[in-house]
Design an enzyme around this catalytic site. Structure first.
Site, PDB file in Angstrom:
ATOM      1  N   TYR A 562     -11.691 -13.865 -17.426  1.00 50.29           N
ATOM      2  CA  TYR A 562     -10.503 -14.453 -16.803  1.00 50.29           C
ATOM      3  C   TYR A 562     -10.040 -13.673 -15.578  1.00 50.29           C
ATOM      4  CZ  TYR A 562     -10.629 -15.657 -21.770  1.00 50.29           C
ATOM      5  OH  TYR A 562     -11.048 -16.003 -23.026  1.00 50.29           O
ATOM      6  N   HIS A 563     -10.995 -13.158 -14.794  1.00 53.44           N
ATOM      7  CA  HIS A 563     -10.637 -12.333 -13.641  1.00 53.44           C
ATOM      8  C   HIS A 563     -11.224 -12.860 -12.331  1.00 53.44           C
ATOM      9  CE1 HIS A 563     -10.349  -8.724 -16.651  1.00 53.44           C
ATOM     10  NE2 HIS A 563      -9.320  -9.557 -16.757  1.00 53.44           N
ATOM     11  N   PRO A 564     -11.157 -14.143 -12.039  1.00 53.95           N
ATOM     12  CA  PRO A 564     -11.700 -14.616 -10.763  1.00 53.95           C
ATOM     13  C   PRO A 564     -10.872 -14.109  -9.583  1.00 53.95           C
ATOM     14  CG  PRO A 564     -10.499 -16.380 -11.857  1.00 53.95           C
ATOM     15  CD  PRO A 564     -10.566 -15.248 -12.830  1.00 53.95           C
TER      16      PRO A 564
END
Length: 854
Positions: A562-564
């Site tokens: 969840y780190h774009p």
């Protein structure tokens, strides 16, 4: 003749999970009721953000902020500190739901209505065990953005990350430049770090360890030391090592940026917050001057102008989407979609980076406790009545836990020089695996197929386990985001391109081997830790732990963390792929900035939420300085908005608003059905259909409700029956009408007459308010709950006297309070050792009484 392998196992697994979701939703419904009754600190009605209706918005603001997420909330709060500036914050989602504050519920929030529910485009190189070969990419559609539904982990990254940003031409973004903004945001509450020069107190975001810790986590940390690593402050001087997780928590509950920044600012007269407001485009004239935004609210399109700047903080996916919809991006691509190009910036949507992880690293172990207490996360314990009591009365217990990463580590593969203190692998240490929730939430959040879940976990359901998830900290692979069409309501296309650089795969394989070596340390051998004997169905042909097997597993069980970031990268104008400059202004466009994770030129070595907050803090100071410079003239579109008044100096101000404190009873049934539509609609219909017997009548074990009033919240008649799990709460709910004006009375059906009735504290009744009975009814059953908590957990066993004192208090207050019949609560309960306990209570909700059988 070709052979075809067919198995009923996935069908059986999927059906089991389907039926399990209903009790799970019942547990959430009961938790929501408990919060309303007993946890006003979580409801926090006085400080909640209030939505400003369209007809109260003004036609022009000094600053318009698009997106109230991790960055936008910070900017709105900081800019509104200047009383001479009028601020409008546009957020596409609602305010935070109170359930989002309970740490253990974070997986359930993903795929809820607070999530944009993005998915990547299908691939043959990754996400092969996911439905449709697509990874789920949760993003927050709510105030606070992803800080409202993430795992709350607080990691700043490595100092070299920021020094590298400066080396790329981004002056002012080196580690020594940004550290003060980490400190400005932080309220460190972990005692040993409060006087540390790398930490500070008093900031809007509080940092704590998770309040409840599973025993297996301590064993894994011990194994880490045996493996040769130290327990360190990974947000301090050195990053390499193991640690208990730092988290954005306040008093054990989630501290999102909406909670930390917006709630204290929400009543300022110069800040308007408009929820459910989807921005269609940024308005830019022929001279490339930004003059406003166009957005939709309640189905109506609106245009608001801006005096100074539009600030785009919609996140890594939607910030480039909105720029492209506004005519900023690759000109050829925009023309192909019928969008008139305003500025040719081919870097918009490119440079996409994410932390990719290898899932499926689950390990079984033998629980050393012989009294039935948990040694790791257990869904049945978390969703039990005892857990609710602990949460409501003692403000502790497993609802304060976070099963995904109670601890973590930053380690070096053979490709990384350990002397540099620049680890290339992060390990998430979880006191649980996907078998421990029965597939109710983790499977859905990750998008695993029924077949994969069945093969991996179905025969080890609820067996003691933990997992160690390796993720790649600095991938070289780059993806991109592009528009599907020119409709702002259509999600953009996401191509992460995981593993397109083979070095990424090589490092991740070594990370998986490090996880395996950690499990072989003496501390974990003491509990007979061993790998899950089941294999991913797509990788069974490879030798276990071989390069081929681990690569196959990485391509099948691909997990986003969840780190774009990176899709509007910061860089000098000479870099053709850069989108914003060092002040985060969009190249070639006047009065438009992008401030969120999309501006990162390269991804940081750790979770991204803390760095995004830092970016917003630094950007706020940049904006304040820019507009305090007398050489900057107000924008030519400066017009006096239709405000209520002007002060004596003719300076435009928004009239302070008197925000009413909402203390009305929420429609909990409607709220939960709206929050989890995938449970309250399709699954309920399937469930009702499945329990209908051949004669067309519902099974006698189903719950029934005669009230039409309770069905107004989006439930069809009888649907409420399906929300209360038979195993915990109820097999029968009946309406019990009262005489007009009569206060509610709550009595339980006696199991026997051995226990004397006890009178509990009366609770004032006004209108449709609840009566404070549920937890009191449970606490009044002395032997039942004392017996329960004595064996609940070795960590809590010493607190059994406190539970007894609480119970005795509630059972002996009748001498001090009014004993009017209308306020009585009578409970008779039978305690049967080592057998299921049964008790009936009455709940009063929304003007009706319901009998709950426990």
């Amino acid at each position: 003749m070709a052979s075809h392998n067919f198995s009923l196992r996935p069908l059986v697994s999927g059906t089991r999970i389907l039926f399990g979701l209903l009790p799970g939703l019942g547990s959430i419904l009961m938790l929501r009721m408990v919060i309303h009754l007993y946890r006003p600190d979580i409801e926090d009605a006085e400080h909640r953000v209030k939505d400003v209706p369209v007809d109260e918005l003004y036609n022009c603001y000094d600053f318009i902020i698009i997106g109230g997420g991790s960055a936008g909330s910070v900017i709105a709060s900081r800019l509104s500190e200047n009383p001479d500036w009028n601020i409008l914050l546009l957020e596409a989602g609602p305010d935070e739901n109170v359930l989002s504050e309970v740490p253990v519920l974070f997986p359930a929030l993903q795929t809820s209505s607070l999530d944009w529910q993005f998915v990547t485009e299908p691939s043959s190189d990754y996400c092969l065990s996911m439905v449709g070969n697509r990874c789920k990419w949760p993003r927050g559609k709510v105030l606070g953005g992803s800080s409202t539904l993430n795992a709350m982990l607080y990691i700043r990254g490595n100092r070299k990350d920021y020094d590298n940003w400066a080396m790329l031409g981004n002056e002012g973004w080196a580690y020594n430049d940004v550290l003060k903004y980490f400190l400005k945001a932080e309220d460190m509450r972990i005692p040993e770090y409060q006087n540390d020069p790398y930490h500070s107190t008093g900031g809007p975001i509080s940092i704590e360890n998770f309040r409840y810790e599973q025993p297996i986590t301590k064993k894994i940390l011990e194994a880490g030391e045996q493996f040769g690593y130290r327990i360190v402050d990974v947000n301090g001087e050195f990053q390499t090592g193991f640690t208990k997780s730092h988290a954005t928590l306040r008093d054990g509950l989630r501290c999102s940026t909406a909670k930390g920044y917006l709630r204290p600012a929400a009543k300022r007269g110069n800040l308007h917050i408009s929820l459910h407001s989807l921005v269609e485009k940024i308005l830019i004239d022929d001279h490339k001057n930004t003059y406003g935004v166009k957005f939709t609210k309640n189905g109506i399109s609106n245009v608001i102008k801006v005096n100074k700047e539009v600030i785009l903080s919609a996140g890594t996916i939607q910030s480039p989407q909105i720029l492209m919809l506004s005519g900023i991006g690759d000109s050829a691509e925009l023309k192909s979609l019928g969008i008139d190009p305003i500025a040719h910036l081919p870097g918009v949507g490119k440079n996409l980076q994410d932390h990719i992880a290898m899932g499926g690293h689950s390990f079984l172990f033998d629980n050393p406790y012989t009294n039935g207490s948990d040694y790791c996360f257990n869904y049945h314990t978390v969703s039990s009545i005892g857990s609710l009591i602990d949460f409501a009365i003692n403000r502790n217990g497993p609802l304060y836990s976070m099963m995904e990463a109670e601890a973590m580590a930053f380690v070096n593969t053979k490709y990384q020089n350990p002397v540099e203190d620049y680890p290339d692998i992060q390990l998430f240490i979880a006191p649980s695996a996907d078998n421990m929730d029965g597939g109710l939430f983790g499977k859905r959040a990750n998008g695993l197929t029924d077949a994969t879940y069945a093969d991996l976990y179905e025969d080890i359901l609820y067996k003691s386990s933990f997992s160690i998830v390796p993720l790649l900290l600095r991938p070289k692979s780059r993806g991109y985001i592009k528009l599907s069409n020119s409709d702002p309501n259509t999600a953009p296309l996401i191509y992460p391109n995981y593993y397109s650089d083979q070095e990424d795969m090589a490092r991740l394989i070594e990370g998986a081997r490090i996880a395996q070596m950690l499990v072989e340390q003496p501390a974990l051998k003491e509990v007979n830790a061993r790998p899950n004997p089941n294999r991913n169905p797509g990788c069974k042909k490879h030798s276990l732990m071989s390069d081929e097997h681990l690569e196959c597993q990485a391509r099948h069980h691909s997990l986003t963390i969840y780190h774009p970031v990176g899709t509007c990268a910061m860089g000098p104008a000479k870099n053709t792929e850069a989108v914003v400059d060092t002040k985060l202004k969009v190249h070639g466009i006047t009065n438009l900035r992008v401030i969120d994770g999309s501006v990162m030129p390269t991804i940081v070595s750790g979770n991204t939420n803390a760095p995004i907050i830092m970016i917003a803090e630094k950007a706020s100071d940049i904006i304040k300085k820019d507009w305090s410079d007398s050489r900057i003239v107000r924008f030519k579109y400066d017009t006096v908005p239709n405000l209520k008044y002007q002060d004596k100096n003719n300076i435009v101000k928004i009239e302070p608003r008197h925000v009413e404190n909402s203390k009305s009873t929420p429609n909990i049934f409607n709220e939960i059905s709206s929050l989890f539509p995938y449970l309250s609609q399709d699954i309920l219909k399937q469930y009702e259909k499945s329990i209908t017997n051949q004669s067309g009548k519902q099974n006698v074990t189903d719950i029934s409700i005669k009230s039409t009033k309770a069905s107004r919240g989006g439930f069809e008649k009888n649907n409420i029956s399906n929300f209360l799990p038979n195993s915990y709460y109820s097999k029968e709910i009946k309406e019990n009408k009262q005489a007009k004006g009569d206060r509610p009375r709550f009595t339980s059906n006696a199991v026997n007459n051995k226990v004397s009735p006890k009178l509990l504290r009366p609770y004032p009744y006004n209108g449709d308010e609840y009566c404070k009975t549920m937890t009191e009814s449970i606490l009044s059953t002395n032997s039942r709950n004392i017996d329960y908590f004595k064996g609940y957990s070795p960590i809590l066993s010493d607190q059994s006297k406190n539970y007894k004192q609480n119970i005795m208090y509630y059972n002996n207050i009748n001498d001090n309070f009014d004993t009017r019949k209308d306020n009585k609560f009578i409970s008779n309960t039978e305690s049967i050792s080592n057998e299921p306990k049964k008790s009936n209570i009455w709940l009063y909700y929304n003007g009706l009484k319901y009998e709950i059988q426990l």
